[in-house]
Write a protein that holds these residues in place. Sequence first.
Motif, short mmCIF file in Angstrom:
data_model
loop_
_atom_site.label_atom_id
_atom_site.label_comp_id
_atom_site.label_asym_id
_atom_site.label_seq_id
_atom_site.Cartn_x
_atom_site.Cartn_y
_atom_site.Cartn_z
N LYS A 49 7.10 4.57 7.10
CA LYS A 49 7.51 5.52 6.05
C LYS A 49 6.72 5.22 4.78
O LYS A 49 6.51 4.03 4.46
CB LYS A 49 8.98 5.29 5.69
N VAL A 50 6.37 6.25 4.04
CA VAL A 50 5.63 6.02 2.79
C VAL A 50 6.45 5.12 1.83
O VAL A 50 5.88 4.26 1.15
CB VAL A 50 5.23 7.36 2.15
N THR A 51 7.76 5.31 1.79
CA THR A 51 8.57 4.46 0.90
C THR A 51 8.39 2.98 1.25
O THR A 51 8.28 2.13 0.36
CB THR A 51 10.06 4.86 0.97
N ASP A 52 8.35 2.67 2.54
CA ASP A 52 8.16 1.27 2.93
C ASP A 52 6.76 0.79 2.55
O ASP A 52 6.57 -0.37 2.17
CB ASP A 52 8.38 1.11 4.44
N MET A 53 5.77 1.69 2.65
CA MET A 53 4.40 1.33 2.25
C MET A 53 4.37 1.04 0.74
O MET A 53 3.68 0.13 0.28
CB MET A 53 3.42 2.46 2.58
N TYR A 55 6.88 -0.03 -1.17
CA TYR A 55 7.53 -1.33 -1.45
C TYR A 55 6.56 -2.48 -1.12
O TYR A 55 6.46 -3.46 -1.86
CB TYR A 55 8.81 -1.49 -0.63
N ALA A 56 5.86 -2.35 0.01
CA ALA A 56 4.92 -3.41 0.41
C ALA A 56 3.79 -3.53 -0.61
O ALA A 56 3.36 -4.65 -0.95
CB ALA A 56 4.37 -3.12 1.81
N CYS A 57 3.32 -2.41 -1.10
CA CYS A 57 2.25 -2.40 -2.08
C CYS A 57 2.72 -3.04 -3.39
O CYS A 57 2.01 -3.84 -4.01
CB CYS A 57 1.82 -0.95 -2.30
N TYR A 58 3.95 -2.71 -3.77
CA TYR A 58 4.53 -3.33 -4.97
C TYR A 58 4.60 -4.85 -4.79
O TYR A 58 4.24 -5.61 -5.71
CB TYR A 58 5.94 -2.77 -5.24
N ASP A 59 5.06 -5.31 -3.63
CA ASP A 59 5.18 -6.76 -3.39
C ASP A 59 3.84 -7.47 -3.58
O ASP A 59 3.78 -8.56 -4.15
CB ASP A 59 5.70 -7.04 -1.96
N LEU A 60 2.77 -6.83 -3.08
CA LEU A 60 1.44 -7.42 -3.24
C LEU A 60 1.10 -7.54 -4.73
O LEU A 60 0.71 -8.61 -5.21
CB LEU A 60 0.37 -6.57 -2.54
N ALA A 61 1.28 -6.43 -5.46
CA ALA A 61 0.91 -6.42 -6.88
C ALA A 61 1.77 -7.42 -7.66
O ALA A 61 1.27 -8.16 -8.51
CB ALA A 61 1.07 -5.02 -7.45
N ALA A 62 3.08 -7.44 -7.34
CA ALA A 62 3.99 -8.31 -8.11
C ALA A 62 3.68 -9.78 -7.88
O ALA A 62 3.95 -10.62 -8.74
CB ALA A 62 5.43 -8.01 -7.72
N ARG A 68 -5.22 -3.01 -3.53
CA ARG A 68 -6.01 -1.78 -3.48
C ARG A 68 -6.05 -1.12 -2.10
O ARG A 68 -5.92 0.09 -1.96
CB ARG A 68 -7.42 -2.01 -4.02
N GLU A 69 -6.21 -1.96 -1.08
CA GLU A 69 -6.29 -1.39 0.27
C GLU A 69 -4.95 -0.71 0.63
O GLU A 69 -4.93 0.41 1.18
CB GLU A 69 -6.61 -2.50 1.27
N ALA A 70 -3.86 -1.40 0.30
CA ALA A 70 -2.53 -0.84 0.61
C ALA A 70 -2.32 0.48 -0.13
O ALA A 70 -1.79 1.45 0.43
CB ALA A 70 -1.45 -1.85 0.23
N LEU A 71 -2.74 0.52 -1.38
CA LEU A 71 -2.58 1.75 -2.17
C LEU A 71 -3.47 2.87 -1.61
O LEU A 71 -3.05 4.04 -1.55
CB LEU A 71 -2.91 1.47 -3.64
N GLY A 72 -4.65 2.48 -1.16
CA GLY A 72 -5.57 3.45 -0.56
C GLY A 72 -4.96 4.11 0.66
O GLY A 72 -5.12 5.33 0.88
N LYS A 73 -4.24 3.33 1.46
CA LYS A 73 -3.62 3.88 2.68
C LYS A 73 -2.53 4.89 2.32
O LYS A 73 -2.32 5.88 3.01
CB LYS A 73 -3.02 2.75 3.52
#
Length: 441
Positions: A49-53, A55-62, A68-73
């Motif tokens: 789900k995009v929402t899970d993506m 959250y995962a992207c936020y975890d990386l940044a935090a 960047r790769e996660a955000l690109g996806k």
Amino acid sequence: MNTTALKFGGSSLADANQFRKAADIILSHEGRLFVVASAPGKRSKDDTKVTDMLYACYDLAASGQDFREALGKIELRFSSISDELGIKFDLKSEFSVIGKHLQDGPQRDYMASRGEYLNSKLLAAFLGFDFIDPASCIFFNEEGNLDAERTNTALGAILKGKKRAVVAGFYGTGADGNVRTFSRGGSDVTGAIVARAAKADVYENWTDVSGMLSADPRIVTNPEPISEISYKELRELSYMGASVMHEDAVFPVRQAGIPINIRNTNRPEDSGTWIVPHRKSTADDGRVVTGIAGKKGFSSIRVEKAMLNNEVGFAARLLDIIASAGVSFEHVPSGIDTMSVIVDSEDFRAQRSRILEDVQDSLSPDALIVDTSIALIAVVGLGMVYRKGVAAKLFSALARADVNIRMIDQGSSEINIIVGVDEADYEKALNALYDTFFKAP
Ligand code: ASP
């Protein structure tokens, strides 16, 4: 013309094809004025789900990692929808704002909300509708709960000025001025809030099933769909684990007396389930039981004491011991010399020794028996208490299936009977009850 507020869940807006189906549904009826959209959900079983993506992207940044790769996806999920549908929408600049936010000081709820924000903007552009950002009109209070009245006034005023609009689901603004989300699945709540503020005649909740089923399909083969259910019956079934919508989604529309219609985006010809404020009796076919639901994971604490009945304050003291340990109780079946308290096993496990010691010390029971493998089953149907023989039918069905009944509670709401059985008998019991109330002539 009837005014309809509609909410589309994540699977209903997961890709371009689903967008087309949703748009056909919305545009096929001129009363379908206000649409609430979720973030893109799973396109297949193994998808994310995009929402899970997010959250995962936020975890990386935090945690200071490269996001960047996660955000690109995530951007790709949206661009594939917008490219395929030929929507004119500047995703690039939206994603550069998000990228900058992640760099400068990421906020978890803000990130999670971008799924609904972008999907709703895309849908609005595709339909030619206005877009409403709930950050400007859905408010939470200091305690983090929805500020229902402030929201209703602000959103009501905005909707009045719009012909047709798409509102992003799942979030609003917190008391601190930052974006705040509801709990997971919260676009259902936004849909209900929009329906109330729009004074809609109906709240259509479009999902990937043709309504609510009369029993858990993982246990009962092909259970019948429920065509109509009252808010009260729904509450009883949801409490026992039957889930069709976010729990909090019922309150705003129930308050306003607006019926909810659960519909299937992939089978719009199905009429789905109607959740209505009041029902005269049970279903048209005279069925007494509307649905059956249950859960494993309960424990019973049984206290036996001779002449317990004459001891003033015994029950209050027993319940007080359990409450002081921070455990809430579900049911309290009692007899002349016995009293049982049914509690959630997980809550009980952590406090078990404290509770049992306190009961021994302050109540001096003759026996204290704990059973940690109880399943509860609720048989729910409006007016079933007025119908003769329902309980008898229920008990004989369980007896025939060789299920031992450990507890019985006829809910004081008068629309359910709850039985406790051994966890090992749960599936067998559920099937026996379903067969009796839904299949037997
Ligand atoms: N997208 C959010 C979630 O996955 C909210 C929703 O879909 O209702 O929980």
